[in-house]
Design an enzyme around this catalytic site. Structure first.
Site, PDB file in Angstrom:
ATOM      1  N   HIS A 112       0.802  -1.275  -0.096  1.00  0.00           N
ATOM      2  CA  HIS A 112      -0.189   0.095   0.099  1.00  0.00           C
ATOM      3  C   HIS A 112       0.863   1.352  -0.019  1.00  0.00           C
ATOM      4  O   HIS A 112       1.968   1.363   0.736  1.00  0.00           O
ATOM      5  CB  HIS A 112      -0.795  -0.176   1.296  1.00  0.00           C
ATOM      6  CG  HIS A 112      -1.896   0.888   1.127  1.00  0.00           C
ATOM      7  ND1 HIS A 112      -1.702   2.315   1.413  1.00  0.00           N
ATOM      8  CD2 HIS A 112      -3.286   0.848   1.093  1.00  0.00           C
ATOM      9  CE1 HIS A 112      -2.900   2.976   1.356  1.00  0.00           C
ATOM     10  NE2 HIS A 112      -3.833   2.263   0.843  1.00  0.00           N
TER      11      HIS A 112
ATOM     12  N   CYS B  14      -3.761   2.290  -4.386  1.00  0.00           N
ATOM     13  CA  CYS B  14      -4.590   3.496  -3.749  1.00  0.00           C
ATOM     14  C   CYS B  14      -4.733   4.651  -4.433  1.00  0.00           C
ATOM     15  O   CYS B  14      -3.889   5.379  -4.426  1.00  0.00           O
ATOM     16  CB  CYS B  14      -4.422   3.498  -2.147  1.00  0.00           C
ATOM     17  SG  CYS B  14      -5.262   4.406  -1.424  1.00  0.00           S
TER      18      CYS B  14
ATOM     19  N   HIS C 277      -7.797   0.128  -4.176  1.00  0.00           N
ATOM     20  CA  HIS C 277      -8.411   0.807  -3.259  1.00  0.00           C
ATOM     21  C   HIS C 277      -8.803   2.163  -3.750  1.00  0.00           C
ATOM     22  O   HIS C 277      -8.033   3.173  -4.104  1.00  0.00           O
ATOM     23  CB  HIS C 277      -7.528   1.117  -2.014  1.00  0.00           C
ATOM     24  CG  HIS C 277      -7.049   0.346  -0.975  1.00  0.00           C
ATOM     25  ND1 HIS C 277      -6.563   0.358   0.464  1.00  0.00           N
ATOM     26  CD2 HIS C 277      -7.632  -1.228  -1.056  1.00  0.00           C
ATOM     27  CE1 HIS C 277      -6.801  -0.763   0.910  1.00  0.00           C
ATOM     28  NE2 HIS C 277      -7.103  -1.692   0.163  1.00  0.00           N
TER      29      HIS C 277
ATOM     30  N   ASP D  17     -12.176   2.463  -0.620  1.00  0.00           N
ATOM     31  CA  ASP D  17     -11.534   2.895   0.650  1.00  0.00           C
ATOM     32  C   ASP D  17     -11.983   4.234   1.332  1.00  0.00           C
ATOM     33  O   ASP D  17     -12.191   5.010   0.489  1.00  0.00           O
ATOM     34  CB  ASP D  17      -9.989   2.942   0.336  1.00  0.00           C
ATOM     35  CG  ASP D  17      -9.086   2.857   1.620  1.00  0.00           C
ATOM     36  OD1 ASP D  17      -9.833   2.331   2.501  1.00  0.00           O
ATOM     37  OD2 ASP D  17      -7.933   3.222   1.394  1.00  0.00           O
ATOM     38  N   HIS D  18     -12.256   4.164   2.664  1.00  0.00           N
ATOM     39  CA  HIS D  18     -12.560   5.209   3.269  1.00  0.00           C
ATOM     40  C   HIS D  18     -13.987   5.895   2.677  1.00  0.00           C
ATOM     41  O   HIS D  18     -14.632   5.096   1.769  1.00  0.00           O
ATOM     42  CB  HIS D  18     -11.633   6.488   3.333  1.00  0.00           C
ATOM     43  CG  HIS D  18     -10.419   6.160   3.936  1.00  0.00           C
ATOM     44  ND1 HIS D  18      -9.343   7.305   3.830  1.00  0.00           N
ATOM     45  CD2 HIS D  18      -9.727   5.165   4.343  1.00  0.00           C
ATOM     46  CE1 HIS D  18      -8.272   6.815   4.695  1.00  0.00           C
ATOM     47  NE2 HIS D  18      -8.450   5.521   4.614  1.00  0.00           N
TER      48      HIS D  18
ATOM     49  N   TYR E  88     -13.886   4.930   8.401  1.00  0.00           N
ATOM     50  CA  TYR E  88     -14.535   3.300   8.020  1.00  0.00           C
ATOM     51  C   TYR E  88     -15.808   3.387   8.613  1.00  0.00           C
ATOM     52  O   TYR E  88     -16.419   2.091   8.856  1.00  0.00           O
ATOM     53  CB  TYR E  88     -13.537   2.391   8.970  1.00  0.00           C
ATOM     54  CG  TYR E  88     -12.252   2.521   8.321  1.00  0.00           C
ATOM     55  CD1 TYR E  88     -11.862   1.788   7.212  1.00  0.00           C
ATOM     56  CD2 TYR E  88     -11.189   3.454   8.625  1.00  0.00           C
ATOM     57  CE1 TYR E  88     -10.664   1.717   6.827  1.00  0.00           C
ATOM     58  CE2 TYR E  88      -9.912   3.418   7.962  1.00  0.00           C
ATOM     59  CZ  TYR E  88      -9.700   2.679   7.186  1.00  0.00           C
ATOM     60  OH  TYR E  88      -8.506   2.723   6.689  1.00  0.00           O
TER      61      TYR E  88
END
Length: 318
Positions: free
Chosen positions: A166, A204, A231, A278-279, A295
């Protein structure tokens, strides 16, 4: 483990245990292992409840507030050498305008710790941890990453696993710590040093996208066969170095072009690439619940629906 990143203490033992864990994970059917090599801290934000125009809350990184945290709250030795005089003056002004409660909140937000943990760092243990990296620059940290991969990639290959690193978040040095997975060149260095079918990326779009000089689409095309996990998230940055988590179909990343390229990669490989939204923004009923910043459930489900709809529409037209 920090010992692996620094090559200190029991790092060889931890690497052996990592190899064993990889074998167990493969036995349970896992295929992709995502990890990072960020020293001491994971992602950093100065505000974990930044209010958006629609009333939802997002993660936000404000550069002046972060510098104020570094200089005046953490009081990291030598921190002033990392910033320009103009940046320091802006941070002084920003800090002088904060209330005691705002300063306390800034410290708590910035030192939130690792995702999934409610345990925050304290100034003393952060400064002690930072001090352990005094002799480790980006070149040395890359050497440690490459050594780690030399040890574990053969095990991953034999077990049919893919190792997906990542990127750094934010994708530049913070608190005097080196960052080594922030740019396209960082990715090239890793792939050239360890040319393995098991060596690849968790791509990401939010982390890489926080840097204006990262061309996300070009990176996807260059590193496509090494992208093992997506991501997908979006950030909106400005010229002052601030950025916030934008809605997934908004922000600086062209999510249409990114999804289109992802579908092309899957067609070429004749295989699906795992993806997650993601997020996400904290919204609706989640505003009244205790959720870990970034999250909460509803915001990520909204993002997942948007991304799946985008994928479906593009796939139908291809």
């Amino acid at each position: 483990h920090e010992d692996i990143k620094k090559q200190t203490g029991r790092f060889q033992q931890y690497i052996e245990q990592y190899k064993e864990s990889l074998q167990h994970l493969a036995e349970e059917g896992l295929q992709v292992i995502t990890y990072n090599f960020m020293p001491v801290l994971d992602w950093l934000r100065t505000d974990v409840a930044f209010t958006m125009p629609d009333g939802s809350r997002a993660l936000y990184f404000e550069r002046a507030a972060f510098i104020a945290f570094d200089l005046f709250l953490l009081q990291r030795p030598g921190a002033e050498q990392d910033y320009t005089a103009d940046a320091i003056n802006l941070a002084k002004t920003r800090f002088a305008g904060m209330t005691a409660m705002e300063k306390e909140r800034l410290f708590k937000n910035t030192m939130l710790g690792l995702p999934g943990s409610d345990e925050a760092f304290t100034p003393d243990n952060v400064l002690r941890a930072l001090a352990t990296y005094h002799a480790i620059d980006a070149k040395k940290l890359k050497e440690h990453l490459f050594y780690f991969l030399q040890q574990v990639l053969p095990v991953a290959e034999a077990a049919g696993l893919q190792m997906a690193i990542h990127p750094d978040d934010p994708p530049y040095p913070v608190l005097g710590l080196p960052r080594i997975m922030s740019t396209a060149q960082d990715v090239r260095d890793m792939l050239l040093a360890l040319p393995s079918a098991a060596n690849g990326l968790c791509f990401c779009t939010g982390s890489f996208g926080a840097r204006a000089d990262n061309d996300l689409l070009a990176m996807m095309k260059e590193f496509g066969k090494h992208i093992f996990f997506l991501h997908l998230r979006n950030t909106k940055r400005d010229s002052a170095g601030n950025f916030y988590e934008a809605a997934h179909l908004e922000g600086d990343a062209d999510m249409f072009a990114i999804m289109q390229q992802a579908l092309r990669l899957m067609q070429e490989r004749k295989a699906s690439i795992p993806m997650r939204p993601d997020h996400g923004h904290q919204m609706l009923d989640d505003l009244h619940k205790k959720t870990y910043p970034g999250y909460s459930g509803i915001g990520r489900l909204k993002a997942l629906a948007e991304l799946r709809g985008l994928e479906h529409g593009i796939a139908a037209s291809m």
